[in-house]
Enzyme design. Structure first.
Site, PDB file in Angstrom:
ATOM      1  CG  ASN A 140      36.144  35.396  44.364  1.00 32.47           C
ATOM      2  OD1 ASN A 140      36.666  34.441  43.787  1.00 32.47           O
ATOM      3  ND2 ASN A 140      34.880  35.716  44.187  1.00 32.47           N
ATOM      4  CG  HIS A 190      37.095  47.496  43.092  1.00 31.88           C
ATOM      5  ND1 HIS A 190      36.053  46.921  43.755  1.00 31.88           N
ATOM      6  CD2 HIS A 190      37.243  46.778  41.963  1.00 31.88           C
ATOM      7  CE1 HIS A 190      35.580  45.905  43.052  1.00 31.88           C
ATOM      8  NE2 HIS A 190      36.290  45.794  41.954  1.00 31.88           N
ATOM      9  CB  CYS A 314      30.787  39.252  41.460  1.00 33.40           C
ATOM     10  SG  CYS A 314      32.327  40.001  41.955  1.00 33.40           S
TER      11      CYS A 314
HETATM   12  N1  PLP Z   1      38.519  38.148  39.717  1.00 32.30           N
HETATM   13  C1  PLP Z   1      38.287  37.950  41.019  1.00 32.30           C
HETATM   14  C2  PLP Z   1      38.956  36.813  41.720  1.00 32.30           C
HETATM   15  C3  PLP Z   1      37.430  38.811  41.720  1.00 32.30           C
HETATM   16  O1  PLP Z   1      37.214  38.610  43.021  1.00 32.30           O
HETATM   17  C4  PLP Z   1      36.800  39.876  41.023  1.00 32.30           C
HETATM   18  C5  PLP Z   1      35.844  40.770  41.711  1.00 32.30           C
HETATM   19  O2  PLP Z   1      35.223  40.412  42.673  1.00 32.30           O
HETATM   20  C6  PLP Z   1      37.095  40.050  39.659  1.00 32.30           C
HETATM   21  C7  PLP Z   1      37.949  39.154  39.043  1.00 32.30           C
HETATM   22  C8  PLP Z   1      36.490  41.160  38.862  1.00 32.30           C
HETATM   23  O3  PLP Z   1      37.143  42.382  39.117  1.00 32.30           O
HETATM   24  P1  PLP Z   1      36.399  43.768  38.816  1.00 32.30           P
HETATM   25  O4  PLP Z   1      35.383  43.960  39.889  1.00 32.30           O
HETATM   26  O5  PLP Z   1      37.489  44.795  38.861  1.00 32.30           O
HETATM   27  O6  PLP Z   1      35.803  43.658  37.460  1.00 32.30           O
END
Ligand code: PLP
Length: 377
Positions: A140, A190, A314
């Site tokens: 990400n 999303h 995040c």
């Molecule tokens: N895994 C990855 C690689 C992500 O980039 C993200 C969110 O940024 C997630 C998991 C978590 O997903 P969610 O936002 O739907 O909980």
């Protein structure tokens, strides 16, 4: 001032198809578990979405378990019922690095480009009983694509199972559950133009799952709670739209991303694009600039009408260095300067112009602060 939203790896704009499906679902009454007509109509919406989400990754609808998002799908997957030990790469999302419901988690290193070291994985698997490995398809932060199919072969030879966090992949790169050899795969609505708060875990052959949320036994007993019908319908519509737009949409994003990177390097040849030498998502650039402070740069970009993030959104709120860049052995100075620019289906040529104009201004300030000559070219 033109506004440029370039933080699609954090979240993307709702696709019109998803909005329409959600509005229609919100206007209906009915619990998918009810046997009457209204309930059956709600059930149809959920099952139609299940087929669409499965189709996005070449899985059958019976393999799809809806959750509240990627984080919950990761938690559902990472359970000791599926393995005696958990191994994850050093660049996983925090929801995987945390180990789910395992008491301990072993990290597999990555190389300087952020790609998992398969030889290290193989060594770590030796002598393990029923290992469970979790590896993301695309990172990400850097966008680096992991050798998931090769990892699957190694994990299966060792008698283990492979969970793939594919949250950032669909609609951007090929993402086929079976071709990758995954046993479990996490998706998030999303990131593909669906609503927030919905996701799915894809599982092969009804692998046993240990429910995180228990109660009424929805989702074949592995995820209780009345289904988020409108959210699921929006996820399904986004999945179908993303699948239909692939690969044209991905190529368009790639051309814009390449234009941005060429502009970035022309303005500041010292800018470092992380993972540039390996296959990456077509929409993602993570770059650093010596001496820049990412948190300050994010605010400066925002004042210029450009929305980007420093490392992973995040973890925003706490200023911690990116564990991804640290795992790649990047110097602390460059790690602290990492800015992520991520594009989406609605990104335009103007957005790229806006961020490049903003970067000219920021770079001027940075050169001045560093007492360097303003502009190399
Ligand atoms: N895994 C990855 C690689 C992500 O980039 C993200 C969110 O940024 C997630 C998991 C978590 O997903 P969610 O936002 O739907 O909980």
């Amino acid at each position: 001032m033109t506004q440029a939203y370039l933080d699609w790896n954090a979240t993307g704009a709702l696709r019109p198809q998803a909005r329409a499906a959600m509005t229609a679902a919100l206007d209906r009454t009915g619990n998918p578990s009810s046997v009457h007509g209204a309930g059956r109509a709600a059930r149809r919406l959920v099952e139609e979405a299940r087929a669409r989400v499965g189709a996005l990754v070449g899985a059958s609808s019976r393999d799809v378990v809806f959750t509240s998002g990627g984080t919950e799908a990761n938690m559902l997957a990472l359970s000791p019922v599926l393995g005696g030990a958990l191994l994850v790469s050093a660049v996983e999302h925090p929801s995987v690095r945390g180990g789910g419901r395992f008491a301990a988690v072993e990290e597999i290193p990555v190389n300087e480009a952020g790609v998992v070291d398969l030889a290290a994985l193989e060594r770590s698997l030796a002598g393990r009983e029923r290992p469970l490995v979790s590896l993301m398809l695309a990172n990400n932060e850097t966008g680096a694509i992991q050798p998931v199919a090769d990892a699957a072969a190694i994990v299966h030879r060792a008698g283990g199972l492979l969970h793939v966090d594919a949250v950032q992949a669909p609609g951007r790169i090929a993402c086929d559950f079976k071709a990758l050899g995954a046993d479990l795969m996490t998706l998030s609505s999303h990131k593909i133009g669906g609503p927030q708060g919905v996701g799915a875990l894809i599982r092969r052959d009804e692998l046993p799952l240990d429910a995180v949320i228990r109660g009424g036994g929805q989702e074949r007993g592995v995820r209780s709670g009345t289904e988020n019908v409108a959210g699921i319908a929006g996820f399904g519509a986004a999945a179908q739209a993303a699948a239909e737009a692939f690969p044209g949409e991905a190529r368009r994003m790639e051309a814009l991303r390449d234009k941005f990177e060429a502009g970035l390097k022309a303005i500041t040849p010292e800018a470092v694009i992380f993972s540039a030498g390996v296959p990456r998502l077509p929409n993602t650039t993570l770059f650093g600039f010596p001496g820049m402070k990412a948190e300050t740069a994010v605010i400066a970009f925002d004042l210029e009408g450009v929305e980007v993030s420093s490392g992973a959104a995040c973890s925003s709120g706490k200023v911690a260095p990116s564990h991804v860049l640290e795992a790649m052995g990047v110097s602390p100075e460059l790690t602290n300067s990492g800015i992520r620019v991520s594009l989406g289906y609605a990104t335009t040529d103007d957005d790229v112009g806006t961020i490049l104009n903003a970067w000219v201004k920021l770079a001027e300030g940075l050169y001045r602060a560093g007492n360097q000559q303003v502009f190399a070219a």
